[in-house]
Design a protein around this motif. Structure first.
Motif, PDB file in Angstrom:
ATOM      1  N   ARG A  93       0.815  -1.212   0.000  1.00  0.00           N
ATOM      2  CA  ARG A  93       0.000   0.000   0.000  1.00  0.00           C
ATOM      3  C   ARG A  93       0.851   1.265   0.000  1.00  0.00           C
ATOM      4  O   ARG A  93       0.462   2.270  -0.594  1.00  0.00           O
ATOM      5  CB  ARG A  93      -0.932   0.001   1.217  1.00  0.00           C
ATOM      6  CG  ARG A  93      -1.963  -1.116   1.219  1.00  0.00           C
ATOM      7  CD  ARG A  93      -2.866  -1.051   0.008  1.00  0.00           C
ATOM      8  NE  ARG A  93      -3.931  -2.046   0.067  1.00  0.00           N
ATOM      9  CZ  ARG A  93      -4.726  -2.321  -0.954  1.00  0.00           C
ATOM     10  NH1 ARG A  93      -4.577  -1.679  -2.099  1.00  0.00           N
ATOM     11  NH2 ARG A  93      -5.669  -3.240  -0.834  1.00  0.00           N
ATOM     12  N   CYS A 176       3.922  -0.489   4.306  1.00  0.00           N
ATOM     13  CA  CYS A 176       2.600  -0.889   4.779  1.00  0.00           C
ATOM     14  C   CYS A 176       1.982  -1.792   3.720  1.00  0.00           C
ATOM     15  O   CYS A 176       2.022  -1.480   2.524  1.00  0.00           O
ATOM     16  CB  CYS A 176       1.710   0.329   5.030  1.00  0.00           C
ATOM     17  SG  CYS A 176       0.228  -0.068   5.999  1.00  0.00           S
ATOM     18  N   CYS A 178      -1.106  -5.239   2.994  1.00  0.00           N
ATOM     19  CA  CYS A 178      -2.323  -5.908   3.458  1.00  0.00           C
ATOM     20  C   CYS A 178      -2.400  -7.318   2.872  1.00  0.00           C
ATOM     21  O   CYS A 178      -1.870  -7.588   1.792  1.00  0.00           O
ATOM     22  CB  CYS A 178      -3.572  -5.125   3.055  1.00  0.00           C
ATOM     23  SG  CYS A 178      -3.630  -3.427   3.691  1.00  0.00           S
ATOM     24  N   ASP A 182      -7.577  -8.076   3.540  1.00  0.00           N
ATOM     25  CA  ASP A 182      -7.474  -6.676   3.962  1.00  0.00           C
ATOM     26  C   ASP A 182      -7.088  -6.538   5.431  1.00  0.00           C
ATOM     27  O   ASP A 182      -7.509  -5.589   6.102  1.00  0.00           O
ATOM     28  CB  ASP A 182      -8.773  -5.911   3.682  1.00  0.00           C
ATOM     29  CG  ASP A 182      -8.929  -5.586   2.204  1.00  0.00           C
ATOM     30  OD1 ASP A 182      -7.894  -5.433   1.522  1.00  0.00           O
ATOM     31  OD2 ASP A 182     -10.075  -5.501   1.726  1.00  0.00           O
ATOM     32  N   GLU A 183      -6.300  -7.477   5.932  1.00  0.00           N
ATOM     33  CA  GLU A 183      -5.674  -7.321   7.242  1.00  0.00           C
ATOM     34  C   GLU A 183      -4.325  -6.651   6.994  1.00  0.00           C
ATOM     35  O   GLU A 183      -3.477  -7.195   6.282  1.00  0.00           O
ATOM     36  CB  GLU A 183      -5.502  -8.677   7.924  1.00  0.00           C
ATOM     37  CG  GLU A 183      -6.822  -9.348   8.256  1.00  0.00           C
ATOM     38  CD  GLU A 183      -6.642 -10.737   8.842  1.00  0.00           C
ATOM     39  OE1 GLU A 183      -5.593 -11.362   8.546  1.00  0.00           O
ATOM     40  OE2 GLU A 183      -7.525 -11.195   9.578  1.00  0.00           O
ATOM     41  N   CYS A 184      -4.129  -5.474   7.562  1.00  0.00           N
ATOM     42  CA  CYS A 184      -2.989  -4.640   7.189  1.00  0.00           C
ATOM     43  C   CYS A 184      -1.920  -4.612   8.278  1.00  0.00           C
ATOM     44  O   CYS A 184      -2.219  -4.722   9.473  1.00  0.00           O
ATOM     45  CB  CYS A 184      -3.462  -3.221   6.875  1.00  0.00           C
ATOM     46  SG  CYS A 184      -4.637  -3.160   5.487  1.00  0.00           S
ATOM     47  N   ARG A 196       0.207  -5.005  13.495  1.00  0.00           N
ATOM     48  CA  ARG A 196      -1.109  -4.987  12.858  1.00  0.00           C
ATOM     49  C   ARG A 196      -1.740  -3.611  13.036  1.00  0.00           C
ATOM     50  O   ARG A 196      -1.700  -3.031  14.128  1.00  0.00           O
ATOM     51  CB  ARG A 196      -1.989  -6.068  13.497  1.00  0.00           C
ATOM     52  CG  ARG A 196      -3.421  -6.092  13.005  1.00  0.00           C
ATOM     53  CD  ARG A 196      -3.547  -6.766  11.658  1.00  0.00           C
ATOM     54  NE  ARG A 196      -4.929  -6.752  11.226  1.00  0.00           N
ATOM     55  CZ  ARG A 196      -5.821  -7.682  11.550  1.00  0.00           C
ATOM     56  NH1 ARG A 196      -5.460  -8.712  12.301  1.00  0.00           N
ATOM     57  NH2 ARG A 196      -7.067  -7.610  11.114  1.00  0.00           N
ATOM     58  N   ALA A 199      -5.773   0.169   9.023  1.00  0.00           N
ATOM     59  CA  ALA A 199      -5.666   0.497   7.599  1.00  0.00           C
ATOM     60  C   ALA A 199      -4.350   1.226   7.375  1.00  0.00           C
ATOM     61  O   ALA A 199      -3.816   1.862   8.286  1.00  0.00           O
ATOM     62  CB  ALA A 199      -6.837   1.359   7.142  1.00  0.00           C
ATOM     63  N   CYS A 200      -3.824   1.122   6.169  1.00  0.00           N
ATOM     64  CA  CYS A 200      -2.549   1.766   5.861  1.00  0.00           C
ATOM     65  C   CYS A 200      -2.742   3.278   5.723  1.00  0.00           C
ATOM     66  O   CYS A 200      -3.590   3.726   4.944  1.00  0.00           O
ATOM     67  CB  CYS A 200      -1.964   1.200   4.572  1.00  0.00           C
ATOM     68  SG  CYS A 200      -1.335  -0.488   4.742  1.00  0.00           S
TER      69      CYS A 200
END
Length: 210
Positions: A93, A176, A178, A182-184, A196, A199-200
């Motif tokens: 990301r 960054c 994911c 969509d686990e970032c 963890r 969101a990025c």
């Protein structure tokens, strides 16, 4: 004469003992509740198992030996790369590059910040390899991706200065990424492991290569 059978409503079976009827009803309720809990627990366990089997882990590698895949084998060269040591793909990301906390959008900007002391016109025309903008790139498990690589340049004083900055941990990298779910995660080269995040974030200065 026609005889009509009497229809009897089916009533719940009772034992004749009210305390026993209540106990059986409560027991049936808890059995149903336990079954529901087990179903939900198994579903969550399966979700975690699927997520674990898709977990990406992007490591940051910096060194001075690199293979440019040009048939000349491993050479003395400064490089910075990302390696997915997890078991699932990682969607990049954002990537950030810095020297002593000062961000650089390109390798040329990094060299200007960290390693250029002479007038640029007096420096030799050396070349380095760098990636482009990596935002959105999918890094497969077990694969690596070079951000930049610079062959040994004895006539360019910036090469030795960049190598010294590498040895002194002055070159910073933040990536960054994911998972497919969509686990970032955010990995900063200042720390050993990624952490963890929800969101990025959008970096103030993203690395775009060049």
């Amino acid at each position: 004469m026609e005889e009509h059978g009497h229809q009897h409503a089916h009533l719940p079976h009772r034992t004749g003992h009210s305390w026993l009827d209540i106990s059986l009803a409560v027991s049936a309720f808890f059995v149903s509740l336990s079954s529901l809990w087990l179903t939900l627990h198994n579903a969550r366990t399966m979700e975690r198992l699927v997520a674990a089997n898709s977990y990406p882990n992007v490591d940051i590698s910096v060194g001075n030996q690199f293979d440019f895949q040009d048939g000349r084998g491993v050479r003395h060269a400064l490089y910075l790369s990302l390696l997915n040591t997890g078991i699932g793909p990682a969607r990049l990301r954002s990537v950030e590059l810095s020297f002593a906390g000062r961000p650089a959008a390109t390798v040329r900007a990094l060299l200007a910040i960290c390693c250029t002391q002479e007038p640029e016109s007096s420096l030799p025309n050396t070349s380095h390899w760098s990636s482009g903008d990596l935002r959105g790139f999918m890094l497969q498990a077990g694969k690596d991706l070079a951000l930049f690589a610079w062959p040994d340049a004895p006539g360019d004083p910036r090469w030795a200065r960049l190598d010294a900055a590498r040895k002194n941990d002055k070159i910073g990298v933040r990536v960054c990424y994911c998972s497919v779910f969509d686990e970032c995660y955010l990995h900063d080269s200042a720390y050993r492991e990624p952490r963890r995040i929800g969101a990025c974030p959008t970096p103030a200065v993203a690395y775009v290569g060049g």
